[in-house]
Design a protein around this motif. Sequence first.
Motif, PDB file in Angstrom:
ATOM      1  N   ARG A 198       0.824  -1.215   0.000  1.00  0.00           N
ATOM      2  CA  ARG A 198       0.000   0.000   0.000  1.00  0.00           C
ATOM      3  C   ARG A 198       0.855   1.261   0.000  1.00  0.00           C
ATOM      4  NH1 ARG A 198      -3.922  -0.752   4.971  1.00  0.00           N
ATOM      5  NH2 ARG A 198      -1.997  -1.630   5.820  1.00  0.00           N
ATOM      6  N   LEU A 253       1.283   4.302  -2.833  1.00  0.00           N
ATOM      7  CA  LEU A 253       1.268   5.726  -2.506  1.00  0.00           C
ATOM      8  C   LEU A 253       2.504   6.412  -3.095  1.00  0.00           C
ATOM      9  CD1 LEU A 253       0.529   7.219   1.012  1.00  0.00           C
ATOM     10  CD2 LEU A 253       2.549   7.917  -0.259  1.00  0.00           C
ATOM     11  N   HIS A 282       1.464  16.884  -7.510  1.00  0.00           N
ATOM     12  CA  HIS A 282       0.160  16.785  -6.860  1.00  0.00           C
ATOM     13  C   HIS A 282       0.236  17.354  -5.450  1.00  0.00           C
ATOM     14  CE1 HIS A 282      -3.636  15.228  -5.385  1.00  0.00           C
ATOM     15  NE2 HIS A 282      -3.955  14.906  -6.631  1.00  0.00           N
ATOM     16  N   ALA A 332      -1.603  16.951  -2.710  1.00  0.00           N
ATOM     17  CA  ALA A 332      -2.120  16.222  -1.545  1.00  0.00           C
ATOM     18  C   ALA A 332      -1.044  16.055  -0.480  1.00  0.00           C
ATOM     19  CB  ALA A 332      -2.652  14.857  -1.981  1.00  0.00           C
ATOM     20  N   GLU A 386      -3.786  13.164   3.696  1.00  0.00           N
ATOM     21  CA  GLU A 386      -4.731  12.797   2.643  1.00  0.00           C
ATOM     22  C   GLU A 386      -4.284  11.538   1.914  1.00  0.00           C
ATOM     23  OE1 GLU A 386      -6.425  14.584  -1.593  1.00  0.00           O
ATOM     24  OE2 GLU A 386      -5.595  15.962  -0.080  1.00  0.00           O
ATOM     25  N   LEU A 387      -3.007  11.461   1.596  1.00  0.00           N
ATOM     26  CA  LEU A 387      -2.496  10.297   0.880  1.00  0.00           C
ATOM     27  C   LEU A 387      -2.619   9.031   1.725  1.00  0.00           C
ATOM     28  CD1 LEU A 387       0.696  11.944  -0.643  1.00  0.00           C
ATOM     29  CD2 LEU A 387      -1.288  11.144  -1.930  1.00  0.00           C
ATOM     30  N   LEU A 401      -4.809   8.482   4.092  1.00  0.00           N
ATOM     31  CA  LEU A 401      -6.228   8.151   4.202  1.00  0.00           C
ATOM     32  C   LEU A 401      -6.701   7.360   2.990  1.00  0.00           C
ATOM     33  CD1 LEU A 401      -8.763   8.529   5.946  1.00  0.00           C
ATOM     34  CD2 LEU A 401      -9.227  10.640   4.653  1.00  0.00           C
ATOM     35  N   ARG A 402      -6.199   7.715   1.811  1.00  0.00           N
ATOM     36  CA  ARG A 402      -6.583   6.986   0.591  1.00  0.00           C
ATOM     37  C   ARG A 402      -6.174   5.517   0.676  1.00  0.00           C
ATOM     38  NH1 ARG A 402      -4.456  11.074  -4.176  1.00  0.00           N
ATOM     39  NH2 ARG A 402      -5.718  12.900  -3.596  1.00  0.00           N
ATOM     40  N   MET A 403      -5.090   5.230   1.394  1.00  0.00           N
ATOM     41  CA  MET A 403      -4.600   3.859   1.531  1.00  0.00           C
ATOM     42  C   MET A 403      -5.151   3.187   2.803  1.00  0.00           C
ATOM     43  SD  MET A 403      -2.832   3.317  -1.110  1.00  0.00           S
ATOM     44  CE  MET A 403      -2.631   4.502  -2.460  1.00  0.00           C
ATOM     45  N   HIS A 404      -6.075   3.905   3.490  1.00  0.00           N
ATOM     46  CA  HIS A 404      -6.667   3.388   4.727  1.00  0.00           C
ATOM     47  C   HIS A 404      -5.585   3.092   5.764  1.00  0.00           C
ATOM     48  CE1 HIS A 404     -10.389   3.088   2.448  1.00  0.00           C
ATOM     49  NE2 HIS A 404      -9.732   2.387   1.531  1.00  0.00           N
ATOM     50  N   SER A 432      -1.094   8.360   8.975  1.00  0.00           N
ATOM     51  CA  SER A 432       0.101   9.057   8.477  1.00  0.00           C
ATOM     52  C   SER A 432       1.340   8.591   9.250  1.00  0.00           C
ATOM     53  CB  SER A 432      -0.064  10.571   8.603  1.00  0.00           C
ATOM     54  OG  SER A 432      -0.285  10.945   9.954  1.00  0.00           O
TER      55      SER A 432
END
Length: 238
Positions: A138, A142, A152, A154, A158-159, A161-164, A167
Amino acid sequence: MTSPALLDATLADVRLVDAIEHVHEADELTWVVAGACRIEIGAQRWRVDTETALLIPAGTVHRVVPRPDSIVFPLQLPPGTAQTPTPIARTPALETCARVLLQPGLAADDAVASARAAASTLLRSAGDACTPLPHDPRVRRLAQAILDAPAHPADLEELALRMHMSSRTVQRHFRRDTGMSFGTWRTDVRLAHGRELLERGESVAAAARAAGYRSTSAFVAAFRRRHGVTPGAVAVRD
């Protein structure tokens, strides 16, 4: 004749230290001939073995933690070879240079000088091209997303969170697997992308925007810290 007991007692003291700190005036390539060691610089950790060397800038305090079976050498290099601590894959060309640098008594003076210069050139290119990736699938996805779109905006939260993921977990994977914080890794990716564009003929302003910098001056300052020269020194001119 030395008795076996005395010899055994003497050999008991013939061993490597558990760890030692070094700092060198010259840039260094930590080179392992046998075994492996760990290099610690602040909170960063790298494994150095017979397949991977570590490029260390001059003046960097580093702690060497060897395995008992290790044979480790610091190869001294010309100034400007290293900008940041960088893991380097050992290629046949680099092995050829190291063989001469490790055995200067078996090589002519001009061969030693040539090996040092060639190694420096190879390492600068490798350092610019080297983008280590995290091992976790994962976190690697990213990282790949950033490589695909360096500009980008982000942020890490945020990044992640997209990968669940949290941070903090992402940051831990980056430090463990690349030897860099997420922020340092992303900056290196952006600056490498900017440099590639400059070498293709893009303007400094265009390269700054494509690398994700809001201002050209911020890009210039970051580029100088990373590469030791301004973007203008790299840009292709008509």
